[in-house]
Design an enzyme around this catalytic site. Sequence first.
Site, mmCIF file in Angstrom:
data_model
loop_
_atom_site.group_PDB
_atom_site.id
_atom_site.type_symbol
_atom_site.label_atom_id
_atom_site.label_comp_id
_atom_site.label_asym_id
_atom_site.label_seq_id
_atom_site.Cartn_x
_atom_site.Cartn_y
_atom_site.Cartn_z
ATOM 1 N N LYS A 23 17.946 10.749 26.840
ATOM 2 C CA LYS A 23 18.912 9.702 27.188
ATOM 3 C C LYS A 23 18.456 8.946 28.440
ATOM 4 O O LYS A 23 18.432 7.723 28.458
ATOM 5 C CB LYS A 23 20.284 10.355 27.392
ATOM 6 C CG LYS A 23 21.396 9.387 27.719
ATOM 7 C CD LYS A 23 22.759 9.952 27.343
ATOM 8 C CE LYS A 23 23.322 10.881 28.399
ATOM 9 N NZ LYS A 23 23.705 10.168 29.641
ATOM 10 N N ARG A 28 15.977 3.851 30.652
ATOM 11 C CA ARG A 28 14.972 3.237 31.523
ATOM 12 C C ARG A 28 13.979 2.398 30.724
ATOM 13 O O ARG A 28 13.454 1.403 31.218
ATOM 14 C CB ARG A 28 14.267 4.318 32.347
ATOM 15 C CG ARG A 28 15.192 4.860 33.479
ATOM 16 C CD ARG A 28 14.840 6.270 33.851
ATOM 17 N NE ARG A 28 15.549 6.784 35.012
ATOM 18 C CZ ARG A 28 16.771 7.364 34.976
ATOM 19 N NH1 ARG A 28 17.446 7.454 33.841
ATOM 20 N NH2 ARG A 28 17.318 7.829 36.086
ATOM 21 N N GLY A 95 27.516 6.085 32.748
ATOM 22 C CA GLY A 95 27.300 5.988 34.195
ATOM 23 C C GLY A 95 25.891 5.525 34.523
ATOM 24 O O GLY A 95 25.680 4.796 35.503
ATOM 25 N N ASP A 316 23.082 18.788 34.035
ATOM 26 C CA ASP A 316 23.796 18.477 32.785
ATOM 27 C C ASP A 316 23.880 19.682 31.851
ATOM 28 O O ASP A 316 24.600 19.642 30.852
ATOM 29 C CB ASP A 316 23.103 17.311 32.060
ATOM 30 C CG ASP A 316 23.271 15.994 32.809
ATOM 31 O OD1 ASP A 316 24.183 15.894 33.658
ATOM 32 O OD2 ASP A 316 22.487 15.059 32.557
ATOM 33 N N ARG A 389 29.057 16.632 26.362
ATOM 34 C CA ARG A 389 28.410 17.941 26.581
ATOM 35 C C ARG A 389 29.422 19.092 26.466
ATOM 36 O O ARG A 389 29.057 20.193 26.065
ATOM 37 C CB ARG A 389 27.677 17.966 27.914
ATOM 38 C CG ARG A 389 26.584 16.901 27.981
ATOM 39 C CD ARG A 389 25.507 17.171 28.976
ATOM 40 N NE ARG A 389 24.761 15.943 29.237
ATOM 41 C CZ ARG A 389 23.799 15.452 28.452
ATOM 42 N NH1 ARG A 389 23.438 16.096 27.369
ATOM 43 N NH2 ARG A 389 23.186 14.328 28.757
HETATM 44 C C1 S3P Z 1 21.045 10.728 35.100
HETATM 45 C C2 S3P Z 1 21.218 11.397 36.280
HETATM 46 C C3 S3P Z 1 22.196 12.466 36.478
HETATM 47 C C4 S3P Z 1 22.672 13.039 35.150
HETATM 48 C C5 S3P Z 1 23.028 11.960 34.176
HETATM 49 C C6 S3P Z 1 21.820 11.076 33.894
HETATM 50 C C7 S3P Z 1 20.035 9.648 35.024
HETATM 51 O O1 S3P Z 1 23.327 11.957 37.146
HETATM 52 O O2 S3P Z 1 23.784 13.881 35.353
HETATM 53 O O3 S3P Z 1 23.450 12.523 32.943
HETATM 54 O O4 S3P Z 1 19.694 9.217 33.909
HETATM 55 O O5 S3P Z 1 19.567 9.222 36.085
HETATM 56 P P1 S3P Z 1 23.364 11.805 38.766
HETATM 57 O O6 S3P Z 1 22.319 10.885 39.160
HETATM 58 O O7 S3P Z 1 24.744 11.263 39.041
HETATM 59 O O8 S3P Z 1 23.176 13.161 39.322
#
Ligand code: S3P
Length: 429
Positions: A23, A28, A95, A316, A389
Site C-alpha cells: 500500500k 508513492r 491518511g 500496522d 486491519r
Molecule cells: C504509512 C506510514 C505509517 C503506517 C501507515 C502507512 C506510510 O503511518 O501506519 O499505514 O505509507 O507512510 P505513520 O506515518 O502515521 O506512522
Amino acid sequence: MTDINLVKLSSNLKGEITIPGDKSISHRSIIFGSIAEGQTIVENFLTGEDCLSTIYCFKLLGVKIDVVDDKIHINGKGISSLLEPHEVLDVGNSGTTLRLMSGLLSAQNFHTVFTGDDSIKKRPMKRVVTPLKMMGARILGRNNGDNTPISIEGTELSGIRYEMPIASAQVKSAIILAGIQANGNTEILEEYKTRDHTERMLKAFGGNITITENSILVKKSSKLVGQSVYVPGDISSAAFFMVAATLVKDSRVKLLKVGMNPTRTGIIDVLENMGAKISYENVFEEAFEPFSDIVVESGNLIASELDGSIIPRLIDEIPIIALAATQAIGTTIIKGAEELKVKETNRIDTVVTQLKLLGANIEATSDGMVITGPTQLKGNVVDSNGDHRIGMMLVVASLIAEGTTTIKNIDAINVSYPNFFKHLEKLTH
Ligand code: S3P
C-alpha cells in the site's frame, strides 16, 4: 456495511498466494509518477480503496493515469505543471494520501482543499502542518489546523532542519515532498527509523537526496524522471496469512514476492522470536525494494516483549501480533505504541475490545497492551469498526475460535486487501 458469519476452520491452510502490492509503495508510485517527466509504469499496483483515492486526487490535478493490462500507466506532468483542482480532494479513508499530498501541494502555486471519511476527520494533521508551516506553508483547517477539511494555499517554501517528535513515515514523507520544492536544504532527523519507501523512490526517480545513519538531506529536485516500478507484495497484508498459517494446525503456506524492506520486517523478527517457523525462497534485490517468497508452517508460540525501535517497523501489524499473542505461552507486553491511538481507529481500544469479546486475556495500557496466553477463543459478534486491519485480524481469529464468529462491517478490508477472502479460500481448499 456488510456483516459476515465465519465458523472455526476444520481443515488446514495449504498452498501459495501472490500477496497484493504494498500500500505505501503503491501510493508513492502514483505521487512520483505524477510529478516526474515522462511515463511511469507500475506493476503489481494495489487496487485497494486507499490507493485508488490517491489516483483519484492526482487525476483531479490534471494527471493522466490509465490501467493497461493490469499495469498502471502514468503520464507524468513534471513537478511544476500540476493543475489547480476544481473539486475538493476527497481522500476517503487514506491518511497516507492526505499527509503526503499536503506536503507536495504546500509548494504548488494553487489552492487545494482536502476532506475524507469520518475516520479521516478524526486523524491529527498538526504533526504535518507544524513542520510545513515552519517551511512557510499556508494551511488552514478545522480545530486550529489539526483536522480536515483542510485548505492549502500553495506558496514558496524554505528548507528546515527538523527533529521528528514522533516516529511517522507519513510526516517524514510530507516534509520530503515539500523539501524537493523548497529553497535551501531540508534535513530530517529520526530517533527511530520509519519506513523509507519515499527516500528510495525519490532516489530512483533522480531526486536530490542523501541518507546517513539517522538523517535525511533533501535539496530542490526540479526534474524527476519517470520509471518502471514493480511493487512488492505488502508485508502488512502477508502478516495475516503468516499468523494464520502459524496458528492453524498442520498448515504450510507460501506467500509469493513479499516486500522485505528492513524498515518493515519487524513482524518477521517478532514471529521468529516467538518461535514461528518461517523460511525464505527466491530473495530478489530489485532497483527500488527487496522482496522474497516466504514459507510459513504451523508452530507453537511463546510470549514476547515489544518496545523501542521495533515498534515503527511493525506498527500496522500490532493487531495481528496481538491475536498471535493470545495463542502464545506466557505474557506478551507491547509498549511504546501510543501511535496506535491515531490510526484508522484507536487500535489499542479496538484490538482489546474485540479480542476480549472472543474471550482473550488482554488489557489495554496507556501505550500498548498486555496479553496472556494461550486461550481458546470462542466465537461471538465482533466489529471491524470500519478498520481494515481489525477486520482481517478478526477473520484470522475466527479460523481458530470455537463455533461461529460474526464480524460486522467486514467490507472495511477493501481498503488494503480486496482479494483477502479469495486468497483465504484458495488456501483452505
Ligand atoms: C504509512 C506510514 C505509517 C503506517 C501507515 C502507512 C506510510 O503511518 O501506519 O499505514 O505509507 O507512510 P505513520 O506515518 O502515521 O506512522
